[in-house]
Every structure is written in C-alpha cells, then in structure tokens.
Design a protein around this motif. Structure first.
Motif, PDB file in Angstrom:
ATOM      1  N   PRO A 137      31.742  45.341  44.990  1.00  0.00           N
ATOM      2  CA  PRO A 137      30.393  45.534  45.552  1.00  0.00           C
ATOM      3  C   PRO A 137      29.270  45.040  44.653  1.00  0.00           C
ATOM      4  O   PRO A 137      28.176  44.735  45.132  1.00  0.00           O
ATOM      5  CB  PRO A 137      30.304  47.055  45.761  1.00  0.00           C
ATOM      6  CG  PRO A 137      31.400  47.639  44.939  1.00  0.00           C
ATOM      7  CD  PRO A 137      32.478  46.610  44.887  1.00  0.00           C
ATOM      8  N   GLU A 138      29.538  44.914  43.345  1.00  0.00           N
ATOM      9  CA  GLU A 138      28.542  44.417  42.396  1.00  0.00           C
ATOM     10  C   GLU A 138      28.777  42.949  42.028  1.00  0.00           C
ATOM     11  O   GLU A 138      28.237  42.461  41.036  1.00  0.00           O
ATOM     12  CB  GLU A 138      28.518  45.281  41.133  1.00  0.00           C
ATOM     13  CG  GLU A 138      28.034  46.703  41.376  1.00  0.00           C
ATOM     14  CD  GLU A 138      26.611  46.742  41.914  1.00  0.00           C
ATOM     15  OE1 GLU A 138      25.749  46.032  41.359  1.00  0.00           O
ATOM     16  OE2 GLU A 138      26.366  47.453  42.905  1.00  0.00           O
ATOM     17  N   GLY A 139      29.567  42.270  42.821  1.00  0.00           N
ATOM     18  CA  GLY A 139      29.789  40.839  42.624  1.00  0.00           C
ATOM     19  C   GLY A 139      31.066  40.528  41.884  1.00  0.00           C
ATOM     20  O   GLY A 139      31.507  41.268  40.994  1.00  0.00           O
ATOM     21  N   GLY A 140      31.668  39.415  42.263  1.00  0.00           N
ATOM     22  CA  GLY A 140      32.937  39.002  41.683  1.00  0.00           C
ATOM     23  C   GLY A 140      34.102  39.438  42.542  1.00  0.00           C
ATOM     24  O   GLY A 140      33.970  40.287  43.431  1.00  0.00           O
ATOM     25  N   LEU A 141      35.256  38.825  42.311  1.00  0.00           N
ATOM     26  CA  LEU A 141      36.498  39.197  42.968  1.00  0.00           C
ATOM     27  C   LEU A 141      37.389  39.914  41.962  1.00  0.00           C
ATOM     28  O   LEU A 141      37.351  39.605  40.765  1.00  0.00           O
ATOM     29  CB  LEU A 141      37.219  37.953  43.492  1.00  0.00           C
ATOM     30  CG  LEU A 141      36.437  37.038  44.439  1.00  0.00           C
ATOM     31  CD1 LEU A 141      37.272  35.816  44.790  1.00  0.00           C
ATOM     32  CD2 LEU A 141      36.028  37.789  45.700  1.00  0.00           C
ATOM     33  N   HIS A 142      38.178  40.846  42.439  1.00  0.00           N
ATOM     34  CA  HIS A 142      39.093  41.549  41.549  1.00  0.00           C
ATOM     35  C   HIS A 142      40.537  41.247  41.914  1.00  0.00           C
ATOM     36  O   HIS A 142      40.912  41.242  43.091  1.00  0.00           O
ATOM     37  CB  HIS A 142      38.831  43.058  41.605  1.00  0.00           C
ATOM     38  CG  HIS A 142      37.823  43.501  40.598  1.00  0.00           C
ATOM     39  ND1 HIS A 142      37.851  44.734  39.995  1.00  0.00           N
ATOM     40  CD2 HIS A 142      36.774  42.851  40.049  1.00  0.00           C
ATOM     41  CE1 HIS A 142      36.852  44.838  39.133  1.00  0.00           C
ATOM     42  NE2 HIS A 142      36.179  43.707  39.166  1.00  0.00           N
ATOM     43  N   TYR A 143      41.315  40.977  40.856  1.00  0.00           N
ATOM     44  CA  TYR A 143      42.737  40.709  41.010  1.00  0.00           C
ATOM     45  C   TYR A 143      43.499  41.636  40.062  1.00  0.00           C
ATOM     46  O   TYR A 143      43.554  41.399  38.860  1.00  0.00           O
ATOM     47  CB  TYR A 143      43.046  39.245  40.684  1.00  0.00           C
ATOM     48  CG  TYR A 143      44.529  38.931  40.564  1.00  0.00           C
ATOM     49  CD1 TYR A 143      45.355  38.990  41.693  1.00  0.00           C
ATOM     50  CD2 TYR A 143      45.085  38.578  39.347  1.00  0.00           C
ATOM     51  CE1 TYR A 143      46.705  38.704  41.589  1.00  0.00           C
ATOM     52  CE2 TYR A 143      46.439  38.288  39.236  1.00  0.00           C
ATOM     53  CZ  TYR A 143      47.247  38.362  40.357  1.00  0.00           C
ATOM     54  OH  TYR A 143      48.583  38.087  40.257  1.00  0.00           O
ATOM     55  N   ASP A 144      44.008  42.715  40.610  1.00  0.00           N
ATOM     56  CA  ASP A 144      44.842  43.645  39.846  1.00  0.00           C
ATOM     57  C   ASP A 144      44.176  44.053  38.527  1.00  0.00           C
ATOM     58  O   ASP A 144      44.780  44.038  37.458  1.00  0.00           O
ATOM     59  CB  ASP A 144      46.205  42.995  39.575  1.00  0.00           C
ATOM     60  CG  ASP A 144      47.277  44.037  39.255  1.00  0.00           C
ATOM     61  OD1 ASP A 144      47.012  45.234  39.433  1.00  0.00           O
ATOM     62  OD2 ASP A 144      48.364  43.635  38.807  1.00  0.00           O
ATOM     63  N   GLY A 145      42.878  44.393  38.595  1.00  0.00           N
ATOM     64  CA  GLY A 145      42.152  44.860  37.419  1.00  0.00           C
ATOM     65  C   GLY A 145      41.370  43.786  36.685  1.00  0.00           C
ATOM     66  O   GLY A 145      40.533  44.112  35.839  1.00  0.00           O
ATOM     67  N   MET A 146      41.647  42.527  36.944  1.00  0.00           N
ATOM     68  CA  MET A 146      40.909  41.434  36.310  1.00  0.00           C
ATOM     69  C   MET A 146      39.813  40.933  37.250  1.00  0.00           C
ATOM     70  O   MET A 146      40.040  40.775  38.446  1.00  0.00           O
ATOM     71  CB  MET A 146      41.840  40.275  35.951  1.00  0.00           C
ATOM     72  CG  MET A 146      41.155  39.133  35.200  1.00  0.00           C
ATOM     73  SD  MET A 146      42.254  37.727  34.876  1.00  0.00           S
ATOM     74  CE  MET A 146      42.380  37.025  36.536  1.00  0.00           C
TER      75      MET A 146
END
Length: 387
Positions: free
Chosen positions: A74-83
């Motif tokens: 929600p604050e920007g960026g994509l998340h991949y398994d914690g990264m």
C-alpha cells in the motif's frame, strides 16, 4: 525501525518470452530469475529493477500478481516473500546544453504509475522495449514528469567517463541540465566513493547511493547500501533518501574505487596507465586517453569535503573478486551459510576455514577489514587484488 540491504540498479536482460531488454545483459536476467536470486542467494531485502518500463516486463509482473507470487504494498513497491521490489527505469538524455549523453534513474511507486510512465515514454523514444534508451526531451521535462507521478529521480553512475552527469554530460555543474530541487539522490558508480564525491560542494545536500548496475545475476549486490526504515516500501525509501523521520542510509558498501573500471586515466589505444593526463602514452605514444574518475573529480573539485556527517562508506570486495574463489567453492559457501550477505558480513573467520581453504578464507576476512592491496582499473578494465 529496521536495517535492510538494498541494491537499486539491476537490469533486465530478457523478458519471459526471450525478447531482449538490456542487450548487453545476460539472458538469465529475467524478472523472475532476478527476484529469486536477489532474495534467496544474495540475501537482499529491497531491489530496484531497472527497465520496468518495458511492456513485456510489466506484463510478467502482472501475471505474478495474479498468481499470488507478488503483492502490491500500500505504500508503494511490490513484495516477493518479504523482499521489496522498486520499479525503475534507466534512461538517457542528450540535449543541446550537454556535452554528451547522461543516464538517469527514475523510480515509480506502483505498477499503475509505471504503466503510465511507459505509455508517456513511448511518445518520446524509439523503442520502448529496450533498456537505457534515449528520450528526446529535456532533462527538466523528464524530472517534472517523474515528480508528477510521485517518483524518485537519481542521476546514474555520475562520474563514469561515458554517459554520465559529470563524465561528459555537463561542463561543471548539474544545474546546466537539472533542477537541483527535483533530484532525490546521487548514484556514485563503481570507480568513486563518498570521500571522492564530497569534493563537489553541490552534492553535499544529497544522499549517496551505491548500486550494482548488474548486467548478470552474479553482479547483483556488488555494490549496495544498508538503509534504516520502518518497512521496505517505496515511501519509506523516499523518506530514507531525504534522511527524514529517523530513516536514512546507514552504510554504503561499494568496491574500493581502485577496483572500478574507470578509476585511473589510461591510454585509449593500449590501456597503459598514463599518470600525466594530456601527455603522450609512454608505451605506444598515442595522445588519446580515457580520463579516469579520480582525475575528473579533481578537475571539478569545489570543496575540501562535506562538513555534514555521512554514513560510512565500506570498501566491499564482492566474492567473485576473491582470488581462487571459483563457482564450486562459492556454491559450497552458499550451501553452508545461506547468502552472500551472510558471508560478507557475519560468518566468523573460523567458520569459513571449516568450509573453504584457509588462504581463501583469510582473503575474505582481509577484504572485510579493508586490508587488501589493489592494482587500479581503468579504460573499462576492472582493477585486481594484488595480495
């Protein structure tokens, strides 16, 4: 607050279908390979994927979101398994006020804003699918568009002799091309460090970032930084670059500048070291030279140094530079200790000795302590460890 290892400049070599993005990038540099390798092998907590503007790369991200392998923060960026994955684009400008092309890094907060940026870029460049393409607009126009979309703008590898801000881009100052208030940070590049860059007074106000500019999986995290943030997201990165609200870069990890490809001035014909810039090569007599970063900074120097406290710049030697440390031995280290970040930062010397030959383990330990000697690089050729 927590500290995170961050590399914000990783290229896409090929799309999922095999289409070239960064032509000089490895074919194995697909988006899916990058995120797995960066997290599981390198041990990074946040990465910047340059070339996210390429339509097929955006399509692959959307496919992974639909499959549940990625999540939008929600604050920007994509998340991949914690990264965290920050969406970026490296672009080239070259306008009448510049002496040569300049590369810049543009980061956008969401997949939607990167899609909008990609559509806008398509009207100003010849091939939207490729990396590091020239955009036929002024630097100020590009800056304003990035800010309109809520993005981050950082000049790339600013001292390298080719395609950089100070290499051949501007004569003296970035004000010849850019609005100082619309710059969010400065990427130093492999042949300089904080002490060298702080000899330019106009850079004192900015955070310095140290990134790999990776063109292969192995090169990921050859330079990186440790950033203190509440969580790994785009908005937290933005606060950290501003050193705001307790966030900030806590350490830069980069090659000793002597290991960089353009640290010293060399003959353009035979690459022999030429200590006197502007004089004939002592080896072949040519007067053509590739000016080293160290010499260029001395030309531009306007300060004895920054009076503000900078985070430490730690001269990091990537494991691939360690003499005698080949692929099989590196794989053995990863099997025992998990990630390169662990080997570079936390595994005790005695533990290393139990897995690899003592001489190699000692060299890694010396590298961590800054006790190695180097033969400086130049003219596109990396420096070497001489110990």
């Amino acid at each position: 607050m927590q500290e995170y290892f961050v590399d914000l400049h990783i290229h896409i070599g090929r799309t999922k279908s095999g289409r070239a993005v960064k032509i000089t990038g490895a074919k194995s540099l697909t988006f899916s390979n990058i995120i797995r390798h960066a997290r599981e092998y390198k041990g990074l907590n946040m990465i910047g994927v340059i070339d996210s503007h390429s339509p097929e790369v955006l399509d692959e991200m959307e496919d992974l979101l639909e499959a549940g392998e990625l999540q939008e923060h929600p604050e920007g960026g994509l998340h991949y398994d914690g990264m965290s994955i920050i969406l970026g684009s490296e672009l080239e400008i070259n306008e009448e006020s510049t002496q040569g092309p300049i590369h810049v890094l543009c980061y956008l907060p969401t997949l939607q804003t990167m899609r909008a940026f990609s559509r806008w870029l398509e009207n100003h460049m010849k091939n939207i699918h490729l990396s590091s393409q020239r955009v036929y607009i002024a630097g100020l126009v590009l800056q304003k568009k990035v800010k309109e979309l809520g993005g981050i703008f950082i000049p790339a590898h600013v001292f390298t002799p080719f395609k950089s801000l100070y290499g051949k881009g501007v004569k003296n100052s970035f004000s010849e091309v850019f609005d100082a208030d619309l710059i969010d940070g400065i990427e130093l590049g492999l042949s300089s460090d904080t002490k060298m860059a702080d000899q330019l007074a106009e850079l004192h106000r900015y955070s310095f970032v140290t990134n790999s500019d990776a063109h292969s999986l192995a090169k990921i995290a050859r330079e990186y930084q440790k950033i203190e943030m509440a969580e790994p997201s785009f908005r937290e990165l933005e606060l950290a670059l501003k050193q705001a609200e307790g966030r900030g870069i806590r350490a830069n990890y980069g090659l000793d500048p002597q290991l960089g490809k353009y640290h010293r001035t060399v003959c353009a014909e035979c690459l022999a070291y030429n200590p006197a810039y502007g004089e004939a090569c002592p080896e072949c007599g040519s007067v053509k030279q590739i000016k080293g970063v160290a010499d260029r900074i001395q030309e531009l120097r306007t300060s004895e140094g920054n009076q503000n406290v900078r985070p430490p710049y730690i001269h990091q030697v990537p494991l691939e530079f360690i003499p005698g440390l080949g692929p099989k031995m590196l794989e053995k280290l990863m099997d025992h200790f998990g990630t390169e970040m662990a080997v570079l930062h936390s595994v005790p010397l005695d533990s290393l000795k139990q897995v690899i030959p003592e001489r190699t383990a000692v060299t890694i330990d010396k590298a961590r302590k800054g006790q190695l000697a180097f033969h400086a690089g130049g003219g596109g050729k990396y420096g070497k460890i001489t110990d």
